[in-house]
Design an enzyme around this catalytic site. Structure first.
Site, mmCIF file in Angstrom:
data_model
loop_
_atom_site.group_PDB
_atom_site.id
_atom_site.type_symbol
_atom_site.label_atom_id
_atom_site.label_comp_id
_atom_site.label_asym_id
_atom_site.label_seq_id
_atom_site.Cartn_x
_atom_site.Cartn_y
_atom_site.Cartn_z
ATOM 1 N N ASN A 85 -33.073 -26.461 -23.146
ATOM 2 C CA ASN A 85 -34.474 -26.394 -23.513
ATOM 3 C C ASN A 85 -34.682 -25.347 -24.220
ATOM 4 O O ASN A 85 -34.064 -24.062 -24.305
ATOM 5 C CB ASN A 85 -35.028 -26.230 -22.200
ATOM 6 C CG ASN A 85 -34.985 -27.641 -21.280
ATOM 7 O OD1 ASN A 85 -35.226 -28.624 -21.791
ATOM 8 N ND2 ASN A 85 -35.063 -27.427 -19.923
ATOM 9 N N HIS A 98 -29.009 -21.599 -22.163
ATOM 10 C CA HIS A 98 -28.265 -22.230 -21.373
ATOM 11 C C HIS A 98 -28.232 -23.497 -21.369
ATOM 12 O O HIS A 98 -29.136 -24.113 -21.722
ATOM 13 C CB HIS A 98 -28.773 -21.880 -19.658
ATOM 14 C CG HIS A 98 -30.431 -22.043 -19.710
ATOM 15 N ND1 HIS A 98 -31.272 -21.103 -19.938
ATOM 16 C CD2 HIS A 98 -31.043 -23.130 -18.910
ATOM 17 C CE1 HIS A 98 -32.498 -21.391 -19.799
ATOM 18 N NE2 HIS A 98 -32.422 -22.624 -19.206
ATOM 19 N N HIS A 100 -28.046 -27.123 -19.377
ATOM 20 C CA HIS A 100 -27.825 -27.871 -18.085
ATOM 21 C C HIS A 100 -27.066 -29.127 -17.924
ATOM 22 O O HIS A 100 -26.956 -29.634 -19.113
ATOM 23 C CB HIS A 100 -29.215 -28.453 -17.847
ATOM 24 C CG HIS A 100 -30.416 -27.492 -17.494
ATOM 25 N ND1 HIS A 100 -30.936 -26.949 -16.401
ATOM 26 C CD2 HIS A 100 -31.083 -26.958 -18.539
ATOM 27 C CE1 HIS A 100 -32.020 -26.132 -16.578
ATOM 28 N NE2 HIS A 100 -32.053 -26.178 -17.871
HETATM 29 P P1 5GP Z 1 -34.898 -23.981 -17.942
HETATM 30 O O1 5GP Z 1 -36.212 -24.476 -17.336
HETATM 31 O O2 5GP Z 1 -35.319 -22.364 -18.739
HETATM 32 O O3 5GP Z 1 -34.357 -24.826 -19.044
HETATM 33 O O4 5GP Z 1 -33.754 -23.821 -16.819
HETATM 34 C C1 5GP Z 1 -33.844 -22.789 -16.041
HETATM 35 C C2 5GP Z 1 -33.227 -23.223 -14.780
HETATM 36 O O5 5GP Z 1 -32.543 -22.004 -14.107
HETATM 37 C C3 5GP Z 1 -34.204 -24.049 -13.862
HETATM 38 O O6 5GP Z 1 -33.501 -25.278 -13.763
HETATM 39 C C4 5GP Z 1 -33.959 -23.299 -12.516
HETATM 40 O O7 5GP Z 1 -33.853 -24.090 -11.550
HETATM 41 C C5 5GP Z 1 -32.791 -22.389 -12.620
HETATM 42 N N1 5GP Z 1 -32.942 -21.133 -12.012
HETATM 43 C C6 5GP Z 1 -34.031 -20.301 -11.830
HETATM 44 N N2 5GP Z 1 -33.698 -19.023 -11.092
HETATM 45 C C7 5GP Z 1 -32.390 -19.413 -10.739
HETATM 46 C C8 5GP Z 1 -31.771 -18.423 -9.720
HETATM 47 O O8 5GP Z 1 -32.072 -17.490 -9.094
HETATM 48 N N3 5GP Z 1 -30.713 -19.149 -9.491
HETATM 49 C C9 5GP Z 1 -30.028 -20.400 -9.678
HETATM 50 N N4 5GP Z 1 -28.810 -20.735 -9.454
HETATM 51 N N5 5GP Z 1 -30.817 -20.846 -10.653
HETATM 52 C C10 5GP Z 1 -31.952 -20.750 -10.736
#
Ligand code: 5GP
Length: 112
Positions: A85, A98, A100
């Site tokens: 994203n 990052h 996924h």
């Molecule tokens: P984004 O929404 O930025 O593409 O993805 C960020 C991801 O990081 C989300 O899926 C969220 O669940 C994950 N995430 C956020 N905070 C933490 C955390 O403290 N630990 C872990 N393991 N994942 C996290």
């Protein structure tokens, strides 16, 4: 320091599945599929918008790690989705690039 740098430095606990000097992979805290892993470079590139040519090898290694984790988790043959994203419309919530890895269930297309 970003949240993901803190995870990579073991300052915030996470279930780490892989780490070396360049890449760290850990289970997402809020999984969207039976297997949901976040793969990051240790270097805190904020988003795809900040990628430069010098990052090519590092970013390529994220795919090599993703492939290995998919195999380790048993989803290489059933299939999986890799998602990066970028920015608000895509729902990027952590400003540290990052990938996924989602697997273990059938997924719809187009994504929401
Ligand atoms: P984004 O929404 O930025 O593409 O993805 C960020 C991801 O990081 C989300 O899926 C969220 O669940 C994950 N995430 C956020 N905070 C933490 C955390 O403290 N630990 C872990 N393991 N994942 C996290």
């Amino acid at each position: 320091m970003t949240l993901f740098e803190k995870i990579a430095n073991h300052e915030i606990p996470a279930t780490i599945l892989f780490e070396d000097d360049m890449i760290v992979a850990f289970r997402d805290i809020n999984p969207q599929a039976p297997q949901h892993v976040v793969i990051i470079p240790r270097r805190a590139i904020a988003s795809v918008n900040d990628v430069e040519s010098d990052d090519a090898a590092l970013l390529g290694m994220m795919f090599v790690v993703a492939k290995q984790i998919a195999s380790d988790l048993g989803v290489a043959e059933s299939g999986y989705r890799l998602i990066i994203n970028c920015g608000p419309d895509a729902g990027q919530s952590v400003a540290h690039i990052h990938m996924h890895l989602l697997g273990g269930r059938t997924m719809a297309w187009p994504p929401g």
